[in-house]
Design a protein around this motif. Structure first.
Motif, short mmCIF file in Angstrom:
data_model
loop_
_atom_site.label_atom_id
_atom_site.label_comp_id
_atom_site.label_asym_id
_atom_site.label_seq_id
_atom_site.Cartn_x
_atom_site.Cartn_y
_atom_site.Cartn_z
N UNK A 198 0.93 -1.05 0.09
CA UNK A 198 0.72 -0.09 0.25
C UNK A 198 0.74 1.40 0.12
N UNK A 199 1.91 1.08 0.53
CA UNK A 199 2.81 1.93 1.10
C UNK A 199 3.47 2.52 -0.56
N UNK A 200 4.20 1.40 -1.31
CA UNK A 200 4.34 1.66 -2.19
C UNK A 200 3.57 2.00 -3.51
N UNK A 201 1.96 1.63 -3.78
CA UNK A 201 1.26 2.57 -4.34
C UNK A 201 0.59 3.77 -3.47
N UNK A 205 25.16 14.47 -3.26
CA UNK A 205 24.04 13.11 -3.35
C UNK A 205 23.47 13.85 -4.75
N UNK A 206 22.54 11.75 -4.73
CA UNK A 206 22.35 12.65 -6.08
C UNK A 206 20.41 11.54 -6.22
N UNK A 207 19.52 11.95 -5.97
CA UNK A 207 18.31 11.02 -5.78
C UNK A 207 17.11 12.03 -5.88
N UNK A 208 15.93 11.53 -5.86
CA UNK A 208 14.48 11.73 -5.82
C UNK A 208 13.84 11.73 -4.39
N UNK A 209 13.26 13.07 -3.80
CA UNK A 209 13.10 12.50 -2.11
C UNK A 209 11.46 13.51 -2.37
N UNK A 210 10.76 12.94 -1.22
CA UNK A 210 9.45 14.16 -1.30
C UNK A 210 8.99 15.16 -0.20
N UNK A 211 9.07 15.60 0.47
CA UNK A 211 8.56 16.79 0.95
C UNK A 211 7.99 15.75 2.55
N UNK A 212 8.59 16.34 3.59
CA UNK A 212 8.27 16.15 4.74
C UNK A 212 6.64 15.37 5.13
N UNK A 213 7.31 14.06 5.23
CA UNK A 213 5.73 13.48 5.46
C UNK A 213 4.99 13.56 6.55
N UNK A 214 5.08 14.86 7.58
CA UNK A 214 4.19 15.84 7.97
C UNK A 214 2.91 16.17 6.88
N UNK A 215 3.13 16.73 6.34
CA UNK A 215 3.08 17.97 5.57
C UNK A 215 1.86 16.97 4.42
N UNK A 216 1.44 15.44 4.30
CA UNK A 216 1.19 15.10 3.90
C UNK A 216 -0.81 14.84 4.49
N UNK A 272 2.31 10.99 -5.03
CA UNK A 272 3.39 12.24 -4.10
C UNK A 272 4.42 12.66 -5.19
N UNK A 273 4.48 13.93 -4.75
CA UNK A 273 5.54 14.70 -5.53
C UNK A 273 6.81 14.46 -5.48
N UNK A 288 1.14 5.68 4.05
CA UNK A 288 2.01 6.05 4.63
C UNK A 288 1.79 7.43 5.43
N UNK A 289 1.20 8.03 6.49
CA UNK A 289 0.78 8.79 6.67
C UNK A 289 0.39 8.12 8.35
N UNK A 290 0.14 6.98 8.15
CA UNK A 290 0.39 5.96 9.25
C UNK A 290 1.39 5.34 9.67
N UNK A 291 2.21 5.48 9.25
CA UNK A 291 3.29 5.12 9.08
C UNK A 291 4.60 6.18 9.71
N UNK A 292 4.09 7.56 9.66
CA UNK A 292 4.69 8.67 10.08
C UNK A 292 4.00 9.08 11.46
#
Length: 634
Positions: free
Chosen positions: A186-189, A204-215, A194-195, A221-225
């Motif tokens: 479910x998290x991968x889905x 470094x060089x990779x992709x990242x999302x915003x802080x999970x607190x803003x979801x 996400x943006x 994903x909100x649940x794991x946070x």
């Protein structure tokens, strides 16, 4: 011959009696033959459901069995198609046997299925209303007390639920963090919604999302946070004896070539770093790569953990969390331990001056390295010693150019020797503060240099520490630019050719050439190096004290492969400006690796440079190229 109608009829009792009466007149002792069951299978009305989820919104595909007639088969497959087992519209039947029951169809007994068929779940998901649940085995007070004791005494510990290693620094691995591991799918889905932002800099060089607190609506994903900032933070606080008050977390995605170089995570109030690995797929890589980014000095005693039983990742795909020991000066040294991503595993370590680590370059072309990572924050423990201050900066000495005879026409292509061409170069320097001179050295001189640099007479030394740079450079013992040349004509082989190149870069005639091309009154030079670059090499941005003066930097690439490389470019940025300097439009100048190209860059005070990590995706293990660098000042 049998008719089409009889082919599908069931034998009746009257047919049996009629056959018995006909045979009775010929041979009375012969019993009537047993009737053969029909060759045609009964029609089925099976319903098949296809889904990879147990949720109520699964796709249902209803398939009803259908038996096509011979005419329909001919219309689909062509007029030349014929089948001895199919009935024709005229009622004729073709067979090699005279038996009325002969048929080349295959009789298969198909049991009748009662009830609903089970659904095949390739990647089972949890219910969309479920929340991530902490493994009850990790809540055992006996396990917590035992782990707390081993953490305090810095002793290794290993159970089926958790492991603790203390070399090179303490690392805790929770092997099965969530009791409902299906929710990772479910998290991968939810990650697909996400943006993602591309993070690219010297480190470094990779992709990242915003802080999970803003979801807001990504429930898994909100649940794991929420689990991280409640139960898990309390668990970590009790085990490590730290006061933790908040958590910051984000999702990270490492694709092919992505990496995170050596660092210690020491910033602000970070106390504990964590990584939750998400790898719910099957691993297909079998070839193991032996070269790691920034890791050429690792020994055979390296230990790898994770991966394996958790599925989803292997060492051949890169992306391992590699822990580094410290050298005698307290700087990042050789690699001591590697942790492979393992699905549903949480890695934890305390942030400190010894917590040097990195993420190896990912070389998987099929699946990305996914994780949820971040830090637990809190006040500094009163018992922890203050971090040692950085060593005082000692700038390299300024050297005066020597007056030994150097014939520029024996080195530089004639296209750059005329006053007209130098005036054109100067005009571009005044306009752009940088210029690239392609095919700068004479072809014969370039060939001689490349052959000499591969000679065993030339000695190389590794340059570090690992958290600042990694490459090899020529040892300057007896090869300094101002050293007296050996008697007789300069040899163009081995160390003699290297000495001649270094003398060229520090000659007064060379500085006059640069003055004509830049209109700068150059008086001194420093940081003269002849470097050898292989895959995994890099330099990071230097400390602020290194770039507080204006200067002219010269960069000459030699022996670069003709194909496009990933990395190896020299990038100039303004680190004091807000944001990531190498983000789109943030770099001041980027010098690509081009063979036999001399680039001159004028840097104001506050401008710094680094050479980007050279990816193993585009360089073979036995390949290398060379860079001659030098800084000139007025």
């Amino acid at each position: 011959m049998s008719s089409p109608q009889k082919d599908i009829e069931e034998p009746t009792s009257s047919n049996d009696v009629k056959g018995a009466e006909e045979n009775a007149g010929k041979e009375e002792v012969t019993a009537a033959p047993e009737p053969r069951p029909p060759a045609k299978r009964p029609l089925s009305s099976t319903v098949i459901e296809i889904s990879d989820t147990e949720s109520d919104d699964s796709d249902v595909c209803a398939v009803t069995s259908y038996q096509a007639s011979a005419d329909e088969v001919k219309r689909i497959r062509g007029a030349d198609y014929s089948s001895s087992s199919s009935s024709s519209s005229s009622g004729s039947y073709s067979s090699d046997s005279e038996s009325p029951w002969e048929d080349d169809s295959l009789l298969v007994a198909e049991p009748r299925v009662r009830g609903k068929l089970p659904r095949a779940c390739l990647n089972p998901r949890a219910s969309r209303t479920d929340d991530p649940l902490l493994n009850p085995a990790l809540k055992s007070q006996e396990l917590i007390d035992r782990l707390k004791t081993h953490w305090k005494e810095q002793k290794d510990m290993s159970t089926s639920e958790v492991s603790l290693t203390c070399d090179p620094f303490r690392l805790v691995l929770l092997h099965d963090l969530l009791s409902n591991a299906d929710i990772i799918n479910n998290m991968v889905d939810d990650m697909n919604t996400l943006d993602w932002t591309r993070k690219k800099m010297d480190l470094y060089e990779f992709h990242q999302t915003v802080d999970l607190a803003s979801l807001t609506w990504q429930r898994s994903i909100k649940g794991i946070y929420e689990l991280l900032k409640t139960e898990i933070m309390s668990w970590v606080s009790e085990v490590m004896g730290l006061e933790l008050v908040s958590v910051s977390a984000s999702c990270s995605l490492y694709g092919p070539g992505d990496h995170l170089l050596v660092h210690d995570d020491m910033m602000s109030d970070r106390r504990v770093a964590f990584v939750l690995y998400l790898a719910p797929w099957r691993c297909t890589y079998t070839t193991v790569h032996t070269v790691h980014n920034g890791d050429g000095d690792h020994s055979t005693s390296d230990q790898a953990e994770g991966g394996g039983g958790g599925g989803g990742w292997s060492a051949a795909m890169g992306g391992a969390l590699r822990l580094r020991a410290r050298d005698g000066a307290g700087r990042a040294g050789g690699a001591a331990r590697a942790v492979l991503p393992r699905n549903n595993m949480l890695a934890l370590f305390k942030v400190g001056p010894d917590s040097f680590h990195q993420v190896e370059e990912v070389v998987s072309l099929e699946i990305p390295r996914l994780s949820i990572n971040g830090w637990f924050h809190g006040p500094a423990p009163p018992t922890d010693p203050a971090p040692p201050p950085p060593p005082p900066y000692e700038p390299p000495p300024l050297l005066k150019p020597h007056n030994q005879v150097v014939v520029l026409s024996e080195w530089v292509d004639s296209a750059y020797m005329s006053p007209v061409s130098r005036a054109a170069v100067q005009a571009q320097m005044e306009r752009d503060s940088e210029v690239s001179l392609r095919a700068f050295l004479l072809p014969e001189r370039r060939r001689q240099l490349l052959e000499a640099l591969q000679s065993p007479e030339v000695e190389w030394e590794h340059v570090g520490p690992a958290n600042e740079r990694r490459y090899c450079r020529v040892k300057l013992d007896g090869l300094e630019a101002g050293a007296a040349p050996p008697a007789g004509p300069a040899p163009w082989a081995g160390a003699g050719a290297v000495r001649a190149l270094l003398q060229l870069a520090g000659a007064a005639a060379w500085l006059r050439l640069l003055q004509d091309c830049t209109d700068l009154q150059l008086r001194h030079y420093q940081r003269l190096e002849l470097q050898r670059w292989q895959r995994g090499d890099f330099t990071l941005l230097p400390p602020r004290s290194h770039y507080q003066e204006a200067r002219l930097e010269a960069v000459l690439y030699l022996g670069v492969p003709e194909r496009t490389l990933c990395g190896g470019c020299t990038t100039y940025v303004a680190p004091e400006e807000e944001g990531e300097p190498e983000a789109e439009g943030g770099a001041l100048v980027t010098v690509p690796p081009v063979d036999n190209a001399l680039t001159l860059v004028y840097c104001d005070a506050g401008a710094a440079s680094f050479t980007k990590y050279l990816s193993k995706m585009t360089m073979r293990p036995d390949e290398c190229f060379y860079i001659l660098t030098c800084t000139y000042k007025e």
